[in-house]
Each structure stands twice: as structure tokens, then as C-alpha cells.
Design an enzyme around this catalytic site. Structure first.
Site, PDB file in Angstrom:
ATOM      1  N   VAL A 124      10.632   6.578   4.482  1.00  0.00           N
ATOM      2  CA  VAL A 124      10.511   8.012   4.225  1.00  0.00           C
ATOM      3  C   VAL A 124      10.562   8.770   5.548  1.00  0.00           C
ATOM      4  O   VAL A 124      10.304   8.211   6.615  1.00  0.00           O
ATOM      5  CB  VAL A 124       9.209   8.350   3.464  1.00  0.00           C
ATOM      6  CG1 VAL A 124       9.231   7.733   2.077  1.00  0.00           C
ATOM      7  CG2 VAL A 124       7.982   7.892   4.236  1.00  0.00           C
ATOM      8  N   VAL A 182       0.859  -1.180   0.000  1.00  0.00           N
ATOM      9  CA  VAL A 182       0.000   0.000   0.000  1.00  0.00           C
ATOM     10  C   VAL A 182       0.897   1.233   0.000  1.00  0.00           C
ATOM     11  O   VAL A 182       2.118   1.125   0.127  1.00  0.00           O
ATOM     12  CB  VAL A 182      -0.959   0.020   1.210  1.00  0.00           C
ATOM     13  CG1 VAL A 182      -2.000  -1.066   1.082  1.00  0.00           C
ATOM     14  CG2 VAL A 182      -0.215  -0.105   2.523  1.00  0.00           C
ATOM     15  N   SER A 183       0.281   2.399  -0.139  1.00  0.00           N
ATOM     16  CA  SER A 183       1.076   3.623  -0.231  1.00  0.00           C
ATOM     17  C   SER A 183       2.110   3.696   0.882  1.00  0.00           C
ATOM     18  O   SER A 183       3.263   4.054   0.653  1.00  0.00           O
ATOM     19  CB  SER A 183       0.163   4.851  -0.145  1.00  0.00           C
ATOM     20  OG  SER A 183      -0.842   4.787  -1.112  1.00  0.00           O
ATOM     21  N   GLU A 184       1.683   3.358   2.088  1.00  0.00           N
ATOM     22  CA  GLU A 184       2.594   3.466   3.229  1.00  0.00           C
ATOM     23  C   GLU A 184       2.252   2.391   4.255  1.00  0.00           C
ATOM     24  O   GLU A 184       1.076   2.100   4.498  1.00  0.00           O
ATOM     25  CB  GLU A 184       2.435   4.836   3.891  1.00  0.00           C
ATOM     26  CG  GLU A 184       3.706   5.434   4.410  1.00  0.00           C
ATOM     27  CD  GLU A 184       4.520   6.082   3.308  1.00  0.00           C
ATOM     28  OE1 GLU A 184       5.753   6.049   3.410  1.00  0.00           O
ATOM     29  OE2 GLU A 184       3.936   6.629   2.370  1.00  0.00           O
ATOM     30  N   THR A 185       3.283   1.796   4.827  1.00  0.00           N
ATOM     31  CA  THR A 185       3.122   0.932   5.997  1.00  0.00           C
ATOM     32  C   THR A 185       3.842   1.614   7.144  1.00  0.00           C
ATOM     33  O   THR A 185       5.003   2.004   7.007  1.00  0.00           O
ATOM     34  CB  THR A 185       3.720  -0.462   5.748  1.00  0.00           C
ATOM     35  OG1 THR A 185       3.003  -1.091   4.681  1.00  0.00           O
ATOM     36  CG2 THR A 185       3.629  -1.332   6.993  1.00  0.00           C
TER      37      THR A 185
END
Length: 760
Positions: free
Chosen positions: A541, A502-505
């Protein structure tokens, strides 16, 4: 979630497998597939033996049959091998079927899967660095797909698509895919394709293949590029569904090892999963029976998601209910051999429903009562050293008495049943308490029909998936939120993020109040603090807004925190999240087609990101990247992204960027923005393209607004802004810029769409 064509977690090809009890409409199936964002999500529905579709079967009537459909995140497909392998694996390993052959009715006709135990592990599995011992192979019987000559008009586009890799041959499949043989398997493995060019190619996808290196143990290598294709559950101690206490009941034909039993319990993520195995009447381990030899006997074990337990009432009731109602037993008494000795369950039909069942708002007509014969658990005095922690655990509720059970649980009598019912405990404090869990109890209200009230607190942690900056499932920006009990190494964190895809974990670890990292806190000592890290599928990130919102949402809604403010220690310093209940829903939420009633807002306190002038040498690449869209202004953020203002919000929403060109651009990604259409209720639109971070477009990016808010605040002359991120999923952000402190308050809502546990 299953990794197919591998014996190691986080390798092979992942697929989500959903077992449905009834057909669901295509829109729902596609929405769930988008949410999982796996290469394939497959859906299984069992076919009754009388259904006419099974006439084509070439297998015996005893083999189970399922309807099987496969969905990518953007479309249904006619045939999928790894999704079929994953579905078969789930059915074979879950105990849902006992045969060694399964038939699937699919858009490609009848497919079969055969379980082949005891196949020796191939030496080539060293490529996976895994261990297949104890695994079994699954053999799929699939139709071949004819291969035809390629149309001459289609060939010129291939060299560009494959970055000029040396080609041996080009064919086209009957399913409209291109097959390109390259000069070697090594070339196949190392190729970096032009995905935007593949989008323009004729057909659906491009297979590349080449002869395998000598001595590798393989015949050929291949890759597929397809950017166009973008148990029984019982509620116990209730007569109403979704009340009482849920449990999973698994009827096994043979003993399974403890690791398997625990893994299944983790997967179900119920309070307890129970396992039943029938005991033959000749077995010697039932001499303790006080019941007639005609009564059926079962071994019964109970597993919470994290450990086996010695005794469980509601799961025994659920197991008995299943056996009595399924027709598997004909007697009115069942005996269970357990870690707590021989227990019995007795069926009592025709008992009049109690008036007190009004507490359940259900209807017990036709139900049966089940009477369990259990041992009592001795109660002892509580150790004086254990008592001081209880008031904090129970938020200062007035206590009458504290005892400890022989099983290691604390029993706390409170001043009244009403106090028991209304209590909001501190789950994190319960985790620190001595013993396994905490029972609270109190005398029942007069006239209620009950003698006492009680509750049982036994907290655990798990995995959640949350859609952020939306009040509707399958919109906004998805994030996986993992609550960890201890730090994990970076390789593991990245592997899990790749798996979720997904976009971010994001990963949360609670910080003890004594740790030195909390010195930077500008908030009171009572606010909980967590370390927070964010990973895309390819990299960590430094700042992520939507995943911070998702993490805060999980903590606020799960009961893991009781305050309205949480602090996160991150690579970008200390960030705070504040719960704001009762905020009126904005009309602009009509863009989401959702309903925010009952939701609360979360306000994130983030640093702004400074904007700088763009280097003149970097500007020429932007028009190509954005397909010639009219550009008003270009800036560069201090975090290395381009911020490009386009002529209008409508242009932003409709843009089709060149992702391969963005890959070549300096910096991390490209933010595009434009003034919102008049009357829309928004101030500006934006989108964020970041293929270097493992996703072409971030659906709703909070951190991008740390640069966008100062830009539009200066341009529009206002500090309070309403932003719409115009990605296909869409999301809304309410922004307040504090120019003096250069902090940005980002306000949004979120919804949890999935909960579960990590097995690897």
C-alpha cells in the site's frame, strides 16, 4: 511460529506455538491468539508423570505428556491437526524432548504424535517447491469425526455460498461442519466462496472437496472455510530474576549442525544461547585437563543471534548454574571444552552475600557462587584511524583512554563510573565502528564497594510486533515491524507479510546520509532517515498511518535513534515522526481500559487526502453494503475509497457490514463515520472495511483519517479533532489539520507486544 504440512517457509498452514510453565486464564490465551492472528495459536504445558490425567495413555510411561489447547483469533476449538503438528515439531526439534512419541491431553481426549525419521520425500511435494531433505515426518493419531446426512433445511443455502459450483454430495460432521463434494479437484482449487453467506450457514464451517486431477499424485483436494471461527533461561551475574545478563542454556544429547544451532539462537533472541554436550570419560580430547578425572566434562559452544562467539563469560556462568542446580552433576568442578580451550567452573557454597548486591535489589540467600577460570585477552594499542569514530559513538562522553582487544573489541575508559552508567550510546554508529563491539568502563564511585563500572554494546536488529494507537496490549491496530540491513525483493516482502497476517507489515531500511533521496527533506541533516514500505497480507500500500506509528515507536524505544524526529521515505513522499514526551493522558483513553503513564506520544506529519463527489452510478451499491444503515452523505477519496457518513457514531460502532458486497464495490474500501455521542470526549467515530486488501476491517487506520479530518474539520468548524475508531479493538487519534499546507498531524501512542527474529 511454525508452518505445518509443508517443507518450505511461507507455505502450508502457519501456527503459533507457546510453551507455558503454568496455566493462564482463558482471557489471556484468547488475547494472545488474537494478537498472533494465525489460523491457530496453541498452548503447551508439560504434565508431571504423577498427574492423574495420564491414566488414559495407551503409550509407555516414558513418553512425555503435555496439555494442549488450540485457539483461533476468536474462539477455542476442540481439535486442530496443523496446530498439533506444529506443536510436535517444536518439541521434537527444540531438544525439549528426546522420545519419538509425545502424548497430548486435549479437549478431544489423548492424542499422540510420533516422529518418523528417514521417510523418503514424496514426489507430490513438488506442489510446495520446497526441499524436505533432512526433515522428518510426524504422524498424528487422531479420532475420526463421524459424518451424517445433512438436514434438508440446510441444503438450499449451499449453492449461494459456493457461487453455484457444481455439487456431488453434501454431508454434515458430528463437529457441526458441512462437507460438500464438488465435481472436481480443479473446481475446489479455483472456487471463490461467498464468506458472508458462509457466516449465515448452519454449523461452524464448510469443507469443500473433490477428486484430485489424474496424474497429480493426490487422491483428493480440499479446502476449509471457517469465518465464524474467526529450554532453560538463566539470568547470569545477578541474584534477582530479570536482572544481570540472560542466556538460554540447551543441553543436547548429540552434536547438531551449525545451521541448526544458529537458528535456535536466532529464535531465542537472547544475548547468547549456549549448547552443552556431555563428554564421555573415555574421549581423548580432554588431555589438557588439569583437574581430576572424576570431574564431569562438557563441550560448550556459544551463539549470539547472528554468529558463534569464541568466548562468553555470562553464558558459561549460566551453563554452570544450570548443571549445578539441576542435579545433572554432583561434583563441585566442571570442565568445558570450548573454542578458547579448557575452561573450568567451580561451585563455592556458603559465600557471604556482598553488601554491593544492594545494586541488584535481590536476595542471594541460598544462592551459590560460581568461580570461572578463564584465559585473559591481550589488549593492544588502537589504530589511529579507528579513534575518530568513537566520540560520535559515545555521544561526546569524556574519554581517558582507548584500547583494542585481541578479540577485536574496543575498550574505552571514560571519566567516571557515573558517566558509564548514564551514557546513551549511538547504536547505529557502533554498527559502523571497526571491531565487533565497544566496552566502556570507568572507575567506580567512592564508597560503592566496586572497583570499576563497565558496559558492553553489541547492537543487532530484529522483528517487533507493535499495537498502534493504544496504550494497552492486544488493542489498537497491530503491525509487524521488520528492520532490514539490506533491500529484499518484493516477493519475499509479500511472503513475510502473508506469514505475519496482521493488518500491516512494514519494512525499514536505514538511508545513509550521502544518499540522494534525502534531498526532499525539510528537516535538519541530523535527523535519521529510513526507507519505509507497508504490506498487507495481499498487497503493498502507498500510505499507512498505524504502521508508521509502530515503526517510529520501535525506533524510538529500541535506542536505534537518539533524535526526537525521524524521516521516512515512502511511496507517499517524505513523512516525519516526532517524539512528544510528557503529554498528559486524555480521559478518552478510558475507552482502551489501559494506562498511558510513562508512554510518550508520536506525532506523524501526513498529507491530507482530497475528497471528491461520488459518481452517481456507484451510490446504489452502498446501502446493500452497509445493511441498510441510514446514510447522510457519500464521498470518494482521491485514493479510491468511499467515505460514508452515517446517522450517528453509535450506528457506526454497531454496524455489521456485508463484506462480500464490499468486495464488489468500486474502489479499495469503505470508510464509515458518524458524529460521536455527546459527552464521549470524541468528535467523530469511524471504521474502515477493506477486504480487497486482505483484511475485512482495519482496526485503526491512520491514512483513512487523512480524508476524515478535512471532512469533519469543515463540518464541525474546528482544526483540532479527537477521533475514535470504533472497531472491536478500538483506537484513539488526536488530529490537527493545517488547512494552508493541507498537512495532517496525527498523534498517537503504541505498545510493543512481541520481539523476535526472522529465520527464513
Amino acid at each position: 511460529m511454525v508452518d505445518a504440512f509443508t517443507d518450505s517457509p511461507f507455505k502450508g498452514n502457519p501456527a503459533a506455538v507457546c510453551l507455558l510453565e503454568e496455566e493462564r486464564d482463558e482471557e489471556w490465551l484468547q488475547a494472545v491468539a488474537r494478537e498472533f492472528n494465525m489460523p491457530i495459536t496453541c498452548y503447551l504445558i508439560r504434565i508431571a508423570a504423577t498427574e492423574s490425567e495420564d491414566r488414559d495413555s495407551a503409550i509407555g510411561d516414558l513418553d512425555p505428556r503435555f496439555r494442549l489447547r488450540w485457539f483461533t483469533p476468536v474462539v477455542e476449538v476442540n481439535l486442530c491437526g496443523h496446530g498439533t503438528l506444529a506443536a510436535s515439531h517444536v518439541l521434537f526439534t527444540s531438544g525439549l524432548i528426546k522420545a519419538n512419541i509425545i502424548e497430548f491431553l486435549s479437549l478431544s481426549g489423548v492424542l499422540t504424535a510420533k516422529k518418523i525419521p528417514g521417510v523418503e520425500k514424496s514426489a507430490t511435494s513438488k506442489f510446495q517447491n520446497g526441499d524436505a531433505e533432512g526433515n522428518f515426518y510426524i504422524e498424528l493419531d487422531f479420532p475420526t469425526i463421524p459424518v451424517n446426512e445433512c438436514d434438508a433445511m440446510e441444503i438450499p443455502s449451499i449453492p449461494v455460498t459456493l457461487n453455484g459450483a457444481p455439487m456431488i454430495n453434501i454431508k454434515k460432521t458430528a463437529s457441526d461442519d458441512l462437507i460438500v463434494e464438488l465435481s472436481s479437484g480443479k473446481t475446489v482449487a479455483n472456487l471463490q466462496p461467498q464468506f458472508d453467506e458462509i457466516q449465515k450457514c448452519h454449523g461452524r464451517a464448510v469443507y469443500i472437496t473433490g477428486v484430485a486431477p489424474e496424474g497429480s499424485g493426490f487422491d483428493f483436494f480440499s479446502r476449509v472455510f471457517g469465518p465464524k471461527i474467526g529450554v532453560n533461561e538463566v539470568n547470569a551475574f545477578t541474584d534477582s530474576p530479570f536482572k544481570g545478563n540472560p542466556t538460554a542454556v540447551c543441553l543436547l544429547e548429540e552434536e547438531r549442525d551449525e545451521e541448526w544451532l544458529q537458528a535456535v539462537a536466532r529464535e531465542f533472541n537472547m544475548p547468547v544461547t549456549s549448547y552443552l554436550i556431555r563428554i564421555a570419560s573415555t574421549e581423548s580430547d580432554h588431555p589438557g585437563s588439569a583437574i581430576s578425572d572424576l570431574n564431569p566434562r562438557f563441550r560448550l559452544r556459544w551463539f549470539a543471534p547472528v554468529s558463534e562467539v569464541n568466548l562468553c563469560g555470562h553464558a558459561t556462568l549460566a551453563a554452570s548454574h544450570f548443571l549445578f542446580t539441576s542435579g545433572l552433576v554432583k561434583a563441585n568442578i566442571i570442565e568445558f571444552l570450548t573454542l578458547s580451550g579448557v575452561l573450568t567452573a567451580k561451585k563455592i557454597p556458603g559465600v557471604e552475600k556482598l553488601d554491593t548486591s544492594k545494586f541488584q535489589n535481590g536476595d542471594a540467600e541460598g544462592n551459590i557462587y560460581i568461580e570461572l577460570d578463564f584465559p585473559t585477552i591481550p589488549i593492544n594499542e588502537c589504530d589511529a584511524t579507528e579513534i575518530p569514530s568513537i566520540p560520535v559513538t559515545l555521544n561526546g562522553a569524556p574519554m581517558i583512554n582507548i584500547k583494542k582487544t585481541a578479540a577485536g573489541d574496543l575498550i574505552v575508559e571514560l571519566s567516571s563510573g557515573k558517566t558509564v552508567e548514564n551514557l546513551q550510546p549511538q547504536f547505529d554508529e557502533i554498527r559502523k565502528c571497526h571491531g565487533n563491539a565497544v566496552f566502556i568502563t570507568g572507575v567506580a564511585p567512592e564508597g560503592s564497594g566496586f572497583d570499576f563500572f563497565s558496559r558492553f554494546f553489541w547492537p543487532k536488529l530484529g522483528v517487533n510486533e507493535v499495537d498502534a494507537f493504544t496504550d494497552s496490549p492486544f488493542k489498537g491496530n497491530p503491525a509487524a515491524v521488520c528492520l532490514l540491513e539490506e533491500e529484499r525483493d518484493e516477493e519475499w516482502l509479500q511472503a513475510v507479510a502473508r506469514e505475519f497476517n496482521v493488518s500491516e507489515t512494514c519494512y525499514l531500511t536505514r538511508i545513509a546520509a550521502t544518499e540522494s533521496e534525502d534531498r526532499d527533506s525539510a528537516i535538519g541533516d541530523l535527523n535519521p532517515r529510513f526507507r519505509l514500505r507497508w504490506f498487507t497480507p495481499v498487497a503493498e500500500v502507498k500510505l499507512c498511518g498505524h504502521a508508521t506509528l509502530a515503526a517510529a515507536h520501535v525506533l524510538f524505544t529500541s535506542g536505534l535513534v537518539k533524535t526526537d524526529i525521524i524521516e521516512f521515505l515512502t511511496l507517499s513522499g517524505v513523512l516525519t515522526a516526532k517524539k512528544i514526551p510528557g503529554v498528559e493522558k486524555l480521559d478518552t483513553l478510558k475507552f482502551q481500559n489501559g494506562e498511558a503513564e510513562g508512554h510518550f506520544y508520536i506525532e506523524l506529519d501526513f498529507p491530507t487526502i482530497p475528497l471528491n463527489e461520488c459518481d452517481a452510478t456507484e451510490i446504489p451499491s452502498i446501502p446493500v453494503t452497509l445493511n441498510g444503515a441510514p446514510v447522510i452523505n457519500i464521498k470518494k477519496t482521491a485514493s479510491g475509497d468511499f467515505l460514508v457518513e452515517l446517522s450517528s457514531g453509535k450506528t457506526v460502532a454497531n454496524l455489521q457490514p456485508q463484506f462480500d458486497e464490499i468486495q464488489k464495490c468500486p474502489g479499495s474500501g469503505v470508510i464509515i463515520t458518524g458524529v460521536a455521542p455527546e459527552g464521549s470526549g470524541f468528535d467523530f467515530f469511524s471504521r474502515f472495511f477493506c477486504p480487497k486488501l486482505g483484511l475485512n476491517e482495519d482496526p485503526v487506520c491512520g491514512s483513512a483519517h487523512c480524508a476524515l479530518a478535512p471532512y469533519w474539520s469543515k463540518k464541525l468548524g474546528k482544526h483540532d479533532l479527537i477521533a475514535y475508531q470504533a472497531s472491536p479493538r478500538g483506537g484513539i487519534l488526536n488530529l490537527h489539520l493545517d488547512e494552508e499546507t493541507q498537512r495532517l498531524l496525527i498523534r498517537g501512542i503504541a505498545v510493543t507486544v512481541m520481539e523476535g527474529s526472522l529465520l527464513a
